[in-house]
Write an enzyme that holds these catalytic residues in place. Sequence first.
Site, short mmCIF file in Angstrom:
data_model
loop_
_atom_site.label_atom_id
_atom_site.label_comp_id
_atom_site.label_asym_id
_atom_site.label_seq_id
_atom_site.Cartn_x
_atom_site.Cartn_y
_atom_site.Cartn_z
N SER A 227 0.80 -1.21 -0.08
CA SER A 227 -0.07 0.00 -0.02
C SER A 227 0.90 1.35 0.06
CB SER A 227 -1.14 -0.07 1.33
OG SER A 227 -0.43 -0.51 2.33
N ARG A 228 1.94 1.01 0.36
CA ARG A 228 2.69 2.45 0.64
C ARG A 228 4.27 2.06 0.45
NH1 ARG A 228 3.05 3.84 5.77
NH2 ARG A 228 2.20 2.32 6.95
N TYR B 244 13.74 -5.04 16.10
CA TYR B 244 14.02 -4.91 14.74
C TYR B 244 15.08 -5.52 14.26
CZ TYR B 244 13.28 -2.37 10.10
OH TYR B 244 13.23 -2.11 8.70
N ALA C 12 16.52 -7.96 15.54
CA ALA C 12 16.60 -9.38 15.92
C ALA C 12 15.64 -10.08 14.73
CB ALA C 12 15.76 -9.57 17.19
N ILE D 38 15.74 4.68 3.31
CA ILE D 38 15.07 5.00 2.22
C ILE D 38 14.06 6.00 2.78
CG2 ILE D 38 13.67 3.82 0.30
CD1 ILE D 38 16.66 2.73 0.40
P1 NAP Z 1 6.28 1.97 5.19
O1 NAP Z 1 6.01 3.29 4.31
O2 NAP Z 1 6.01 2.35 6.62
O3 NAP Z 1 5.18 0.96 4.69
C1 NAP Z 1 5.26 -0.14 5.56
C2 NAP Z 1 4.12 -1.06 4.60
O4 NAP Z 1 3.87 -2.38 5.50
C3 NAP Z 1 2.68 -0.58 4.56
O5 NAP Z 1 2.25 -0.77 3.10
C4 NAP Z 1 1.99 -1.44 5.35
O6 NAP Z 1 0.48 -1.39 5.11
C5 NAP Z 1 2.53 -2.49 5.53
N1 NAP Z 1 2.24 -3.30 6.71
C6 NAP Z 1 2.59 -2.89 7.96
N2 NAP Z 1 2.23 -4.02 8.99
C7 NAP Z 1 1.41 -4.89 8.35
C8 NAP Z 1 0.86 -6.08 8.47
N3 NAP Z 1 0.77 -6.39 9.78
N4 NAP Z 1 0.25 -6.63 7.52
C9 NAP Z 1 0.35 -6.30 6.24
N5 NAP Z 1 1.07 -5.13 5.81
C10 NAP Z 1 1.53 -4.55 6.77
O7 NAP Z 1 7.51 1.40 5.34
P2 NAP Z 1 8.85 1.23 4.16
O8 NAP Z 1 9.94 1.90 4.26
O9 NAP Z 1 8.19 1.22 2.68
O10 NAP Z 1 9.22 -0.34 4.33
C11 NAP Z 1 8.85 -1.46 3.79
C12 NAP Z 1 9.91 -2.48 4.23
O11 NAP Z 1 11.24 -2.04 4.02
C13 NAP Z 1 9.72 -3.05 5.67
O12 NAP Z 1 9.86 -4.45 5.74
C14 NAP Z 1 10.99 -2.24 6.41
O13 NAP Z 1 11.37 -2.71 7.41
C15 NAP Z 1 11.94 -2.29 5.05
N6 NAP Z 1 12.91 -1.35 5.33
C16 NAP Z 1 12.64 0.01 5.23
C17 NAP Z 1 13.80 0.88 5.15
C18 NAP Z 1 13.53 2.26 5.14
O14 NAP Z 1 14.47 3.08 5.36
N7 NAP Z 1 12.30 2.78 4.83
C19 NAP Z 1 14.86 0.50 5.73
C20 NAP Z 1 15.50 -0.92 5.58
C21 NAP Z 1 14.33 -1.80 5.53
P3 NAP Z 1 -1.00 -0.63 5.71
O15 NAP Z 1 -0.42 0.64 5.79
O16 NAP Z 1 -2.03 -1.12 4.74
O17 NAP Z 1 -1.01 -1.26 7.06
#
Ligand code: NAP
Length: 242
Positions: free
Chosen positions: A10-11, A153, A155, A186
């Site tokens: 979604s995001r 996180y 872990a 990111i």
């Molecule tokens: P984000 O913008 O906060 O988006 C998180 C996404 O995960 C949303 O689409 C949300 O959906 C979904 N989500 C959260 N809990 C959920 C659940 N229980 N069931 C289904 N969907 C769920 O985060 P992002 O930065 O895009 O992160 C995406 C991935 O990259 C994550 O695994 C994060 O740990 C990883 N990551 C991000 C970064 C960074 O710097 N941004 C760095 C390293 C790793 P809803 O809103 O519909 O609930």
Amino acid sequence: MRYALVTGGSRGIGRAICCKLAEMGFYVLVNYNSSPDEAAITLNLVKEKGGDGELIKFDVGRQEEVETALGEWQARNEGKAIQILVNNAGIRKDALLMWMKNEEWTDVLQTNLNGFFYTTRFLIKDMLISKFGRIINVVSLSGIKGLPGQANYSAAKAGVIGATKALAQEVAKKNVTVNAVAPGFIQSDMTKDLDENQLKAMIPMNRFGKPEEVAEIVGFLASDKSSYITGAVININGGLYT
Ligand code: NAP
């Protein structure tokens, strides 16, 4: 037509991955949990790219929801199989371990680690039967290096990295690959409370990455071009940690 499921589509990074996979010609199942309007925007973007897909709601951390939603999809789509799985859904709830509440620990483990397990276990059977599959797990620099304030996180993501390596060896003979992508900082909702101007000084490339840059590597790992890569963890962090 190949079917791809992106959890947390979604995001943020998940949305960019949905768009990339649509561009590549995959039918995209856009999973979301709490943001239906954002998920609808992702699906529109998928269609604007000339692709097709649908929304699928479930909380990755709840086994019953995962299995019901995916089971119903399978029942409605006999003869079709989801062969590309991007385990992207994730949350962070940072606190120093000394002050960390039980639910900050368990919520982060439930979504980031159990979510990978429930979704992957359900879908892997079809991949093994059809002798093709691509599983791509979005982990984090935090799971490789460890980051203070993120014991939960770190872990969870380290757990997914271990599972990626183990599962890769279990299913390699059936032409199913399992890899992880480990982003640094990111730009997304997850990092919007961080001060990029201050933090970028630590990053050799002097900036945060973009979701689309992560989506490129996920697209490659989802493609036939990555056929001999499995069990790998690929950093995408602007040189922050090598
Ligand atoms: P984000 O913008 O906060 O988006 C998180 C996404 O995960 C949303 O689409 C949300 O959906 C979904 N989500 C959260 N809990 C959920 C659940 N229980 N069931 C289904 N969907 C769920 O985060 P992002 O930065 O895009 O992160 C995406 C991935 O990259 C994550 O695994 C994060 O740990 C990883 N990551 C991000 C970064 C960074 O710097 N941004 C760095 C390293 C790793 P809803 O809103 O519909 O609930």
